[in-house]
Design an enzyme around this catalytic site. Sequence first.
Site: not given
Ligand SMILES: Cc1cc2nc3c(=O)[nH]c(=O)nc-3n(C[C@H](O)[C@H](O)[C@H](O)COP(=O)(O)OP(=O)(O)OC[C@H]3O[C@@H](n4cnc5c(N)ncnc54)[C@H](O)[C@@H]3O)c2cc1C
Length: 389
Positions: A130-133, A248, A371, A373
Amino acid sequence: MNVNNARQNDDRSLSDEAFRKVVRSWIAENYPLAVRNPPHRLPFAEVKPWYMALSRRGWLAPGWPVEYGGAGLPITKQLILAEEQEAFGAARVNDMGVVMLGPVLLRFGTQEQRDFFLPKVLSGEHTWCQGYSEPGSGSDLASLRTEAVRDGDEWVINGQKIWTTRGADANWMFGLFRTSREGKKQEGISFILVPMNSKGLTVRPIPDISGGKELCETFFDNVRVPVSNMVGELNKGWTVANALLGFERIFIGLPKQSSYALNQLEMQMRRKSLFDDPVYLEQYTRLRCDLEDHIALYESFIDRFERAGSVGPEVSILKIHQSELFQRITDMLLAVSGEEAALLEPVRDNQDIFPAGQFLIARPATIYGGSSEIQRNIVAARVLGMPRA
Ligand SMILES: Cc1cc2nc3c(=O)[nH]c(=O)nc-3n(C[C@H](O)[C@H](O)[C@H](O)COP(=O)(O)OP(=O)(O)OC[C@H]3O[C@@H](n4cnc5c(N)ncnc54)[C@H](O)[C@@H]3O)c2cc1C
């Protein structure tokens, strides 16, 4: 009627309890024991015998309609299949093609896309990531910048994805790409399928704290794919991606991870005679009660899902509760394990107990799938009607 169709009719007509028994004994007879209770998710080559056994039995894609090779099972039976695999310690198969891409194609794909891609998921020819993030676009996913620009009959893609689970192991990616910079940021995104062997695509694994290597960065440098690889309408990829979120989150909210970890905690406490200690007994009992509460909460969501076909934003509560409970159980498992907590393998005399493995697997559960949060923000704004921050 072929053998599989007949078996699936039988599966559908069984009571949930009888179906659970059939599943349990079939797993015990067919699971390749060499890969039971793996400490990390296994590469496809190692898990493929199990993947293919499920596929032959018609249980790889239990929710897909029978005409596309699925089992057409109701959600309760799909979840029984997932629970029994987890309880047995079966390795998780590469399921993104089944759980995410399949339902997207069934709902938004063209007939041609369904006929081409779905059989290749079942045969194991295509495995998906999955290429989202992207860096800077995780929680705020709609801000993603990796761009797909149309050039004749092709999309030309440039940018970077991150945290691509199994990116180095999969041979196809479904992803969200920016196809317009006009208007609201959610309205300029399209859902596009990309072969991982495309020229200009580079995958770089990121080692994680558990020693696993399934997370990856994926770089796109003028990657070209046919325009026919877009699923759904142009600039409507956000709708496509969001359509599946409720299901999901129900899946992520399954009690299976917590009950599996609690079972390990119980075995470990028995080994160490800790049930005689009132302090440990009380801590364990609290976790057991919280798990029973979670199961009740989960069943109420399943009930609603079956009656209404979807659930509202309150499903975020399920995701928060399951992931945080899983972490609390594995915290205690580590705490009661003494020096065995430092082993990066199961304990010597019981391969079913792996304290550090469970502890590490539980850490990212409050991040992926949205997450804690962000889930709390959803509950605050969309369930409780509180003002948005
Ligand atoms: C094991 C694992 C597998 C994953 N697999 C995939 C995958 O296959 N494909 C894919 O596309 N992605 C994947 N992800 C990515 C995942 O979806 C993101 O890590 C997640 O959505 C959080 O984004 P970020 O890491 O950029 O953190 P950020 O968005 O930068 O957040 C950092 C911190 O700030 C907090 N935060 C951010 N915004 C707010 C807000 N508005 N209010 C309060 N708190 C906030 C968050 O809760 C977090 O604690 C994976 C992540 C992990 C850990």
